[in-house]
Design an enzyme around this catalytic site. Structure first.
Site: not given
Ligand code: YH5
Length: 277
Positions: A224, A258
């Site tokens: 991210k 995740r």
């Protein structure tokens, strides 16, 4: 003390060591258009590889929630994800997670064999709370400020940690009131969902406080932009940064991580768990 396991339909996850959730993207742009069979086959092969690498959950998302993304329509999302869930559940011994905010997708995914509902809207969409509760499956409630299209424009909090924590606790209470068991709820601060780098850092540094709500915590920060901002690198050069974050998450008692890069993360988590203080 946070619970040590999670019942996902017929399978049980053990949180003695953090569980790795592998991301399987089934948005249209994640496939070259080789037809329905080749898409199914490609999804199955990706899932099989992640399972071999040590993923215990495969998270299937047909709804793009990246910053700036547009919503996808329900029948399109169903057509994309349901056959893949069915196929993976038939062929592989792994928990299938459905990454959706839509009530009907939750219901159909559960019927197709999903073992976990992962909702970036934390069941705020119309009918989602009742639909999720009706499936009998556990849920992951994620915090997001705003909506994907505009959430990164001007994220604002008085105190991001207390606000995210209060929101997740309130949604968990709604789940319990709708008939879910306390031990079927996972919470997630939602890294990058309506947050600046400083907000994300505050949340990460307070993961232990979030766990005091009594629910297992999921962390999703693989590749991210918070990592891109720290190391000043593009998305395809964020593996080492993602592993550093996963290691820190494991040290801090997170239950589920995740990620895109399963094999590397599983190694990092094993080492973190063996050496943690
Ligand atoms: C999450 O954190 N995130 S979808 C932007 C990126 C990389 C990855 C390159 N679903 C989460 O994975 N579910 C997504 O920049 C999620 N927690 C849970 N529970 C966004 C994503 C991504 C976005």
């Amino acid at each position: 003390m946070v619970q040590q396991s999670l019942q996902c339909a017929q399978r049980t996850l053990d949180f003695a060591s953090p569980v790795v959730m592998g991301i399987l993207n089934v948005t249209p742009d994640s496939f070259s258009d080789g037809g329905l069979y080749s898409q199914l086959d490609s999804a199955l092969r990706q899932a099989e590889k992640m399972l071999q690498e040590g993923a215990e959950i495969i998270d299937i998302g047909g709804e793009s929630t990246r910053p700036g993304a547009q919503a996808v329509n329900e029948s399109e999302e169903l057509e994309r994800v349901i056959p893949i869930i069915e196929k993976i559940n038939q062929e592989l011994d792994v928990v299938v997670s459905i990454d959706t905010s839509k009530a009907l997708v939750m219901t159909e995914a559960a019927a197709a064999g999903a073992g976990l509902i992962n909702d970036v809207m934390a069941l705020r969409a119309d009918g989602a709370l009742d639909a999720a509760s009706q499936t009998g499956l556990p849920v992951c409630l994620m915090h997001m400020q705003g909506e994907p299209r505009s959430m990164q424009m001007e994220p604002l909090y008085d105190n991001v940690v207390t606000e995210v924590s209060a929101f997740l606790n309130a949604q968990a209470e709604k789940c319990i009131a709708a008939g879910m068991n306390k031990n079927q709820i996972i919470i997630d601060p939602g890294f990058g969902f309506g947050k600046t780098l400083l907000h994300n850092i505050s949340l990460f540094k307070n993961l232990k406080q979030l766990q005091k709500l009594g629910y297992p915590v999921l962390v999703g920060a693989s590749r991210k932009s918070m990592l891109g901002q720290i190391i000043d690198k593009d998305v395809d050069e964020r593996l080492a940064a993602s592993l550093a974050l996963a290691t820190m998450a494991a040290i801090n008692g997170v239950a589920i991580i995740r990620v895109h890069d399963v094999a590397e993360t599983v190694d990092a988590v094993k080492v973190a768990n063996a050496l943690k203080l």
